[in-house]
Design a protein around this motif. Structure first.
Motif, PDB file in Angstrom:
ATOM      1  N   ASN A 194       0.773   5.365 -14.511  1.00 29.78           N
ATOM      2  CA  ASN A 194       0.184   6.343 -13.579  1.00 29.78           C
ATOM      3  C   ASN A 194       0.402   5.960 -12.111  1.00 29.78           C
ATOM      4  O   ASN A 194      -0.117   6.620 -11.218  1.00 29.78           O
ATOM      5  CB  ASN A 194      -1.309   6.518 -13.861  1.00 29.78           C
ATOM      6  CG  ASN A 194      -2.077   5.199 -13.802  1.00 29.78           C
ATOM      7  OD1 ASN A 194      -1.488   4.139 -13.585  1.00 29.78           O
ATOM      8  ND2 ASN A 194      -3.389   5.258 -13.999  1.00 29.78           N
ATOM      9  N   TRP A 195       1.153   4.866 -11.877  1.00 31.59           N
ATOM     10  CA  TRP A 195       1.471   4.446 -10.523  1.00 31.59           C
ATOM     11  C   TRP A 195       2.969   4.146 -10.418  1.00 31.59           C
ATOM     12  O   TRP A 195       3.644   3.948 -11.426  1.00 31.59           O
ATOM     13  CB  TRP A 195       0.691   3.167 -10.143  1.00 31.59           C
ATOM     14  CG  TRP A 195      -0.734   3.457  -9.703  1.00 31.59           C
ATOM     15  CD1 TRP A 195      -1.782   3.793 -10.494  1.00 31.59           C
ATOM     16  CD2 TRP A 195      -1.222   3.419  -8.366  1.00 31.59           C
ATOM     17  NE1 TRP A 195      -2.914   3.984  -9.748  1.00 31.59           N
ATOM     18  CE2 TRP A 195      -2.598   3.754  -8.420  1.00 31.59           C
ATOM     19  CE3 TRP A 195      -0.657   3.138  -7.130  1.00 31.59           C
ATOM     20  CZ2 TRP A 195      -3.396   3.814  -7.295  1.00 31.59           C
ATOM     21  CZ3 TRP A 195      -1.460   3.197  -5.989  1.00 31.59           C
ATOM     22  CH2 TRP A 195      -2.812   3.535  -6.081  1.00 31.59           C
TER      23      TRP A 195
ATOM     24  N   PHE B 264      12.372   3.682  -8.343  1.00 27.41           N
ATOM     25  CA  PHE B 264      10.990   3.779  -8.818  1.00 27.41           C
ATOM     26  C   PHE B 264      10.759   2.732  -9.905  1.00 27.41           C
ATOM     27  O   PHE B 264      11.514   2.636 -10.861  1.00 27.41           O
ATOM     28  CB  PHE B 264      10.702   5.167  -9.398  1.00 27.41           C
ATOM     29  CG  PHE B 264      10.432   6.228  -8.363  1.00 27.41           C
ATOM     30  CD1 PHE B 264      10.816   6.043  -7.035  1.00 27.41           C
ATOM     31  CD2 PHE B 264       9.786   7.405  -8.697  1.00 27.41           C
ATOM     32  CE1 PHE B 264      10.565   7.020  -6.075  1.00 27.41           C
ATOM     33  CE2 PHE B 264       9.536   8.383  -7.752  1.00 27.41           C
ATOM     34  CZ  PHE B 264       9.932   8.193  -6.435  1.00 27.41           C
ATOM     35  N   TRP B 265       9.670   1.963  -9.740  1.00 21.47           N
ATOM     36  CA  TRP B 265       9.231   1.023 -10.759  1.00 21.47           C
ATOM     37  C   TRP B 265       7.844   1.492 -11.218  1.00 21.47           C
ATOM     38  O   TRP B 265       6.871   1.424 -10.465  1.00 21.47           O
ATOM     39  CB  TRP B 265       9.151  -0.398 -10.211  1.00 21.47           C
ATOM     40  CG  TRP B 265      10.470  -0.951  -9.773  1.00 21.47           C
ATOM     41  CD1 TRP B 265      10.980  -1.006  -8.517  1.00 21.47           C
ATOM     42  CD2 TRP B 265      11.473  -1.526 -10.627  1.00 21.47           C
ATOM     43  NE1 TRP B 265      12.229  -1.573  -8.517  1.00 21.47           N
ATOM     44  CE2 TRP B 265      12.563  -1.910  -9.792  1.00 21.47           C
ATOM     45  CE3 TRP B 265      11.563  -1.773 -12.000  1.00 21.47           C
ATOM     46  CZ2 TRP B 265      13.715  -2.510 -10.296  1.00 21.47           C
ATOM     47  CZ3 TRP B 265      12.703  -2.375 -12.497  1.00 21.47           C
ATOM     48  CH2 TRP B 265      13.756  -2.729 -11.661  1.00 21.47           C
TER      49      TRP B 265
ATOM     50  N   SER C 193       0.836  -1.199   0.000  1.00 16.82           N
ATOM     51  CA  SER C 193       0.000   0.000   0.000  1.00 16.82           C
ATOM     52  C   SER C 193       0.876   1.257   0.000  1.00 16.82           C
ATOM     53  O   SER C 193       2.058   1.203  -0.335  1.00 16.82           O
ATOM     54  CB  SER C 193      -0.906  -0.012   1.234  1.00 16.82           C
ATOM     55  OG  SER C 193      -0.112   0.071   2.411  1.00 16.82           O
ATOM     56  N   ALA C 194       0.295   2.362   0.416  1.00 18.51           N
ATOM     57  CA  ALA C 194       1.041   3.626   0.477  1.00 18.51           C
ATOM     58  C   ALA C 194       1.960   3.675   1.684  1.00 18.51           C
ATOM     59  O   ALA C 194       2.761   4.603   1.822  1.00 18.51           O
ATOM     60  CB  ALA C 194       0.067   4.803   0.511  1.00 18.51           C
ATOM     61  N   GLU C 195       1.860   2.677   2.588  1.00 17.04           N
ATOM     62  CA  GLU C 195       2.773   2.570   3.719  1.00 17.04           C
ATOM     63  C   GLU C 195       3.828   1.518   3.403  1.00 17.04           C
ATOM     64  O   GLU C 195       3.580   0.568   2.658  1.00 17.04           O
ATOM     65  CB  GLU C 195       1.992   2.168   4.983  1.00 17.04           C
ATOM     66  CG  GLU C 195       0.896   3.143   5.369  1.00 17.04           C
ATOM     67  CD  GLU C 195       1.446   4.509   5.740  1.00 17.04           C
ATOM     68  OE1 GLU C 195       2.566   4.564   6.299  1.00 17.04           O
ATOM     69  OE2 GLU C 195       0.770   5.507   5.453  1.00 17.04           O
ATOM     70  N   TRP C 196       5.005   1.697   3.992  1.00 17.14           N
ATOM     71  CA  TRP C 196       6.077   0.755   3.714  1.00 17.14           C
ATOM     72  C   TRP C 196       5.699  -0.666   4.138  1.00 17.14           C
ATOM     73  O   TRP C 196       5.115  -0.880   5.204  1.00 17.14           O
ATOM     74  CB  TRP C 196       7.364   1.147   4.447  1.00 17.14           C
ATOM     75  CG  TRP C 196       8.073   2.344   3.860  1.00 17.14           C
ATOM     76  CD1 TRP C 196       8.247   3.560   4.436  1.00 17.14           C
ATOM     77  CD2 TRP C 196       8.692   2.414   2.574  1.00 17.14           C
ATOM     78  NE1 TRP C 196       8.942   4.399   3.611  1.00 17.14           N
ATOM     79  CE2 TRP C 196       9.240   3.717   2.443  1.00 17.14           C
ATOM     80  CE3 TRP C 196       8.856   1.508   1.523  1.00 17.14           C
ATOM     81  CZ2 TRP C 196       9.923   4.148   1.314  1.00 17.14           C
ATOM     82  CZ3 TRP C 196       9.534   1.922   0.382  1.00 17.14           C
ATOM     83  CH2 TRP C 196      10.055   3.223   0.287  1.00 17.14           C
ATOM     84  N   SER C 197       6.038  -1.616   3.296  1.00 14.14           N
ATOM     85  CA  SER C 197       5.797  -3.020   3.615  1.00 14.14           C
ATOM     86  C   SER C 197       6.820  -3.506   4.630  1.00 14.14           C
ATOM     87  O   SER C 197       7.781  -2.807   4.952  1.00 14.14           O
ATOM     88  CB  SER C 197       5.914  -3.874   2.341  1.00 14.14           C
ATOM     89  OG  SER C 197       7.291  -3.943   1.931  1.00 14.14           O
TER      90      SER C 197
ATOM     91  N   ALA D 168       3.324   1.301  -2.805  1.00 11.67           N
ATOM     92  CA  ALA D 168       2.767   1.652  -4.113  1.00 11.67           C
ATOM     93  C   ALA D 168       1.921   2.911  -3.968  1.00 11.67           C
ATOM     94  O   ALA D 168       1.033   2.968  -3.112  1.00 11.67           O
ATOM     95  CB  ALA D 168       1.934   0.493  -4.653  1.00 11.67           C
ATOM     96  N   VAL D 169       2.207   3.908  -4.789  1.00  9.56           N
ATOM     97  CA  VAL D 169       1.492   5.193  -4.702  1.00  9.56           C
ATOM     98  C   VAL D 169       1.174   5.694  -6.106  1.00  9.56           C
ATOM     99  O   VAL D 169       1.872   5.362  -7.075  1.00  9.56           O
ATOM    100  CB  VAL D 169       2.332   6.260  -3.962  1.00  9.56           C
ATOM    101  CG1 VAL D 169       2.603   5.846  -2.528  1.00  9.56           C
ATOM    102  CG2 VAL D 169       3.637   6.541  -4.688  1.00  9.56           C
ATOM    103  N   PRO D 170       0.122   6.496  -6.248  1.00  6.31           N
ATOM    104  CA  PRO D 170      -0.145   7.136  -7.544  1.00  6.31           C
ATOM    105  C   PRO D 170       1.037   8.012  -7.943  1.00  6.31           C
ATOM    106  O   PRO D 170       1.715   8.595  -7.085  1.00  6.31           O
ATOM    107  CB  PRO D 170      -1.398   7.970  -7.276  1.00  6.31           C
ATOM    108  CG  PRO D 170      -2.035   7.332  -6.085  1.00  6.31           C
ATOM    109  CD  PRO D 170      -0.918   6.815  -5.249  1.00  6.31           C
TER     110      PRO D 170
END
Length: 470
Positions: free
Chosen positions: A455-456, A374-375, A346-350, A360-362
């Motif tokens: 876009n992500w 960045f991937w 998610s938007a928080e670190w795994s 993963a972030v927009p």
């Protein structure tokens, strides 16, 4: 220069590699090194008071050529009245069925047969034909790989093997002396073409670096062999001292073992590293687990740290946890450190995945940060990325490949040790499509360069140790 015979005899006597009454099994490939050793030991069988046997393995990697090696060795032994044991082992079939590193599989199968023959003949010694030049090459390789500070310094002259010992009497002589002996005794031998292939690091060192060193000093191999012997004696003393000190501070429990971080940290750094090796060996109880330099340094760092509570994931689902002065090594995951097998990216670190963490972030929310990669990928919001353990049959579509590849095959190609493959994590979709193998490769779903449709962003950050403060 001392005669070959005198150097060999002095080395064998000095280190008591062979004693009267020994039955010695000689590993013989048919190549010059092992053939010279077999000939020398057989020629001096009565003088040494020993009984000599030969053992040969045909790995079946070179078809008729491999078969001829076996037939040649058997014929040589028959002519010299040496009992010979030989076996064909289908390495290509084993590799196709089980995978793995070819050289490692050959070695495992070969030495398993050696043990079998030692037991059958009641041989106390297995002799292999490593010589002084091999010792020099091994030390150079270890230096290049950064592994000199762990384990034995170079090739040990002896070690426990089967119900007896593996010995290396030819560490006393170099390749030139071996070739001179073969010529002097008119010994015909077989050549393995792989010895000339520049694909292998050892061969490149043998053909380029070693000749340059010998131009500087023709005795360089013997001097490195002597250095290795002294370093191995020092290593043995330090390991015995580390074991003695660790024995006083360690406590064994049902699911692991514990000790005091303060007591550990008071010991000299040279002993600390060796105590970590011993701790991990105790933890895994002789399982085949690769203990890397990075892992040893991580454990040592946790021991010396000041954080209140620290968790460290270890191979084979084991765990290390430090709570202030108390350190515990568990054979099973502990509490919160053993999160569910499946978790969302998610938007928080795994959590840490093989030395990395992810989020993963927009694309508009992605901010460059030090140490991050960045991937880029495209998503309409319907893709959910999950971190989970690898499953049998998992496949990944790599960039530039027409067909998908088994993750298990990828791990073999990337030379991941067998002991680490079982619990290796992957990043996948809810439909079990593998998109990323942390620490190894991404699928073609991701790109390091932004594409028009992307876009992500999957952000990857290398981490040292997963910590949890209470």
């Amino acid at each position: 220069m001392k005669k070959f015979h005198k150097k060999m005899m002095e080395y064998i006597k000095k280190h008591r590699l062979l004693v009267p009454g020994d039955k010695v099994l000689v590993g013989c490939s048919g190549g010059i090194d092992s053939l010279v050793m077999l000939h020398f030991l057989k020629s001096n069988e009565r003088l040494l008071g020993i009984s000599v046997y030969a053992v040969h393995v045909n790995h079946m990697l070179r078809g008729e050529e491999s078969l001829h090696d076996r037939l040649f060795t058997e014929a040589f032994c028959q002519a010299k009245h040496i009992p010979c044991f030989s076996r064909d082992i289908p390495i290509p079939d084993i590799l196709e069925r089980d995978g793995g590193n070819k050289q490692q599989v050959c070695r495992e199968q070969r030495y398993a047969y050696f043990k079998e023959v030692m037991e059958e003949t009641s041989a106390a010694k297995l002799a292999t034909a490593h010589h002084a030049d091999d010792q020099l090459e091994t030390i150079l390789m270890s230096g290049l790989r950064g592994t000199l500070q762990y384990g034995s310094f170079g090739i040990p002259q002896r070690r426990p093997f089967g119900g007896g010992e593996l010995i290396r009497p030819m560490l006393a002589v170099n390749r030139d002396e071996i070739e001179h002996y073969a010529k002097e005794h008119a010994l015909v031998h077989r050549e393995d073409p792989s010895n000339a292939e520049e694909l292998y690091t050892r061969n490149r060192l043998r053909h380029t670096v070693v000749p340059l060193l010998k131009k500087e000093n023709r005795m360089v191999s013997e001097q490195f062999a002597e250095l290795a012997g002294m370093m191995q004696q020092d290593q043995q003393f330090l390991m015995e001292l580390a074991e003695e000190k660790l024995h006083r501070m360690i406590r064994y429990e049902d699911n692991g073992l514990g000790l005091s971080a303060e007591s550990f940290s008071k010991e000299a750094l040279a002993l600390q590293k060796r105590m970590v090796l011993l701790l991990l060996n105790y933890l895994y109880n002789e399982q085949q687990v690769v203990i890397t330099r990075q892992l040893v340094e991580q454990v040592q760092e946790v021991m010396q740290g000041s954080a209140g509570t620290v968790f460290l994931h270890l191979p084979q689902n084991c765990m290390m946890v430090r709570q202030y002065d108390s350190v515990f090594f568990s054979r099973h995951p502990i509490g919160e450190a053993a999160d569910q097998e499946v978790s969302s990216i998610s938007a928080e670190w795994s959590k840490e995945l093989k030395g990395y963490r992810y989020k993963a972030v927009p694309l508009p929310l992605a901010e460059p940060a030090e140490g991050c990669v960045f991937w880029y990928f495209s998503s309409n919001g319907g893709i959910r990325l999950l971190a989970r353990s690898r499953k049998p049959g998992d496949r990944i579509q790599l960039s530039g490949m027409e067909h998908s590849k088994k993750v298990a095959r990828l791990m073999i190609d990337e030379k991941v040790p067998v002991s680490l493959r079982g619990d290796w994590p992957v990043i996948a979709t809810e439909n079990d499509d593998v998109l990323f193998v942390p620490g190894l490769r991404p699928s073609n779903f991701f790109s390091r360069v932004k594409r028009d449709e992307d876009n992500w962003v999957l952000i990857e950050q290398k981490v040292k140790i997963a910590k949890s403060g209470l």
